[in-house]
Design a protein around this motif. Sequence first.
Motif, short mmCIF file in Angstrom:
data_model
loop_
_atom_site.label_atom_id
_atom_site.label_comp_id
_atom_site.label_asym_id
_atom_site.label_seq_id
_atom_site.Cartn_x
_atom_site.Cartn_y
_atom_site.Cartn_z
N PHE A 107 0.58 -1.25 -0.27
CA PHE A 107 -0.06 -0.18 -0.28
C PHE A 107 0.94 1.64 0.16
O PHE A 107 0.92 1.93 -0.91
N ALA A 108 1.33 1.52 1.09
CA ALA A 108 2.24 2.44 1.40
C ALA A 108 3.27 3.44 0.14
O ALA A 108 3.53 4.43 -0.10
N ASN A 109 3.87 2.34 -0.41
CA ASN A 109 4.82 2.68 -1.61
C ASN A 109 3.68 2.72 -3.27
O ASN A 109 4.39 2.99 -3.75
N LYS A 110 2.62 2.83 -3.40
CA LYS A 110 1.41 3.20 -4.01
C LYS A 110 0.51 4.21 -4.22
O LYS A 110 0.40 5.03 -4.60
N ASN A 111 0.85 5.01 -2.79
CA ASN A 111 -0.34 5.74 -2.52
C ASN A 111 0.12 6.76 -1.66
O ASN A 111 1.03 6.71 -0.89
N GLY A 112 -0.62 7.88 -1.55
CA GLY A 112 -0.25 9.82 -0.91
C GLY A 112 -0.19 8.39 0.62
O GLY A 112 -0.22 7.80 1.23
N VAL A 113 0.63 10.24 1.30
CA VAL A 113 0.54 10.17 2.87
C VAL A 113 -1.02 9.84 3.22
O VAL A 113 -0.37 9.56 4.09
N PHE A 114 -1.62 10.55 3.23
CA PHE A 114 -2.71 10.56 4.25
C PHE A 114 -3.41 8.85 3.90
O PHE A 114 -4.10 8.45 5.06
N ASP A 115 -3.76 8.90 2.90
CA ASP A 115 -4.08 7.31 2.76
C ASP A 115 -3.41 6.58 2.98
O ASP A 115 -3.67 5.47 3.88
N SER A 116 -2.38 6.27 3.35
CA SER A 116 -1.14 5.57 4.12
C SER A 116 -1.20 5.49 5.49
O SER A 116 -1.55 3.86 6.13
N ALA A 117 -1.60 6.61 5.60
CA ALA A 117 -1.54 6.91 6.91
C ALA A 117 -3.08 6.24 7.80
O ALA A 117 -2.59 5.17 8.84
N LEU A 118 -4.16 6.35 6.33
CA LEU A 118 -5.34 5.77 6.84
C LEU A 118 -5.28 4.12 7.15
O LEU A 118 -5.65 3.69 8.15
N ASP A 119 -4.27 3.84 5.66
CA ASP A 119 -4.22 2.28 5.62
C ASP A 119 -3.82 1.67 7.51
O ASP A 119 -4.40 0.26 7.48
N ALA A 120 -2.39 2.20 7.67
CA ALA A 120 -2.47 2.16 8.57
C ALA A 120 -2.25 2.11 9.61
O ALA A 120 -2.97 0.92 10.84
#
Lengths: 196, 223
Positions: free
Chosen positions: B117-130
């Motif tokens: 996820f994190a290497n394909k998506n923006g910072v905010f989305d990655s934080a939400l995913d985490a």
Amino acid sequence: MTKLIIILLSAVFINNYVLSRFLGICPFLGVSKKLDSATGMSIAVIFVMLMSTAVTYPIQMYVLNPNGLGYLQTIVFILVIAALVQLVEIVLKRYIPSLHKSLGVYLPLITTNCAVLGVTILNIDEGYTFLEAMVNSLGSGLGFFLAMVMFSGVRSKLEGADIPKSFKGLPITLIAASITSLSFMGFGGVIENMFA
Amino acid sequence: MTKLQNFSKGIIKENPVLVLVLGTCPTLATSTSVESALGMGIAATVVLLCSNIVISLLRKIIPDKVRIPCYIVLIAGFVTMVQMLVKAFAPALDQSLGIYLPLIVVNCIILGRAEMFANKNGVFDSALDALGMGAGFTLTLCLMGTLREVFGSGTFLGMPIPVLSDNKISILTMAPGGFFIFGLLIAAVNKFGKHKPKKSDFGCEGCPSAEICGKAECGKEGA
């Protein structure tokens, strides 16, 4: 000498890495379906455990501790293990191709295996001497080997069994692991009293 | 996919432990009591959040070929920080988690989310995913911890429960009980789960080392 034997036997039977410490569950569940791949994986694990203990123990004792850098343990160990595994793979490929053929596929997988990082950290935490640390690594590797081989036998029996639909696949494998681990609990207390 | 889905998918639909089957080692090992399960869950969530944010920020800078070593170094750095914080402010938790605290480094969930996820998506989305994945991990750990503590030691967060504390099933707090409860939970998810996971999301293929492992066996199983 007695202490070394106790360390070896308790690493194999009592504190078995897979069945009582829950380290290295991924390969235990993933690669245990066939006996030959279970054996190959376990031999690679024993090899990497011994190698990485031989390298990380002196690093901790003679580089990190005297310089007050003990807190870098985690980051240094994982990097050393990752680099070592790569190096071993290259050396094997170049000089012993036959061994590389049988162990090669398992080696990169071991980098992110918690059993290997676990054994190197535990050796330091337990305050072992270098020799004791090596014996403990050997015992842990052998324990992994034993668990893998036993469990692949159990799984081959499971193949033909009639299992409720929702238990098919992973759930029944875990229940089988639970029973295998129960059998290992029988060793509790045996080793300490053997030499008492 | 909306922002809310990025967060909520980790809790049920793509629960990292019960559906993706990642991070089994800490799940089995630290769920002997609710307290250590909660501690492990929070520690892993903090590491996951930090690593997802930083990896997402650096995703255009890190060369593709050396990304896995880079991720491992970043994750190991965050784990060291969490380790030092726990040692300083919660020494009892440090005692009960023991070796499993540094072993967050090799927790497949963290490397898996970085890679998937994190290497394909923006910072905010990655934080939400985490946060979502971390919440899913923590909740599952707490569920297992509750089951094992209530029935295994007859207590909840250390408080004794009237009838159960006289009739405890101690084996549940030991190793076999961990495997057993985990097996039952996954069976329950298979039985009652409405969202059947796609095959590609399941088990080995979700694991960051799937490519290598596939050569060994998992690929053949297709599981």
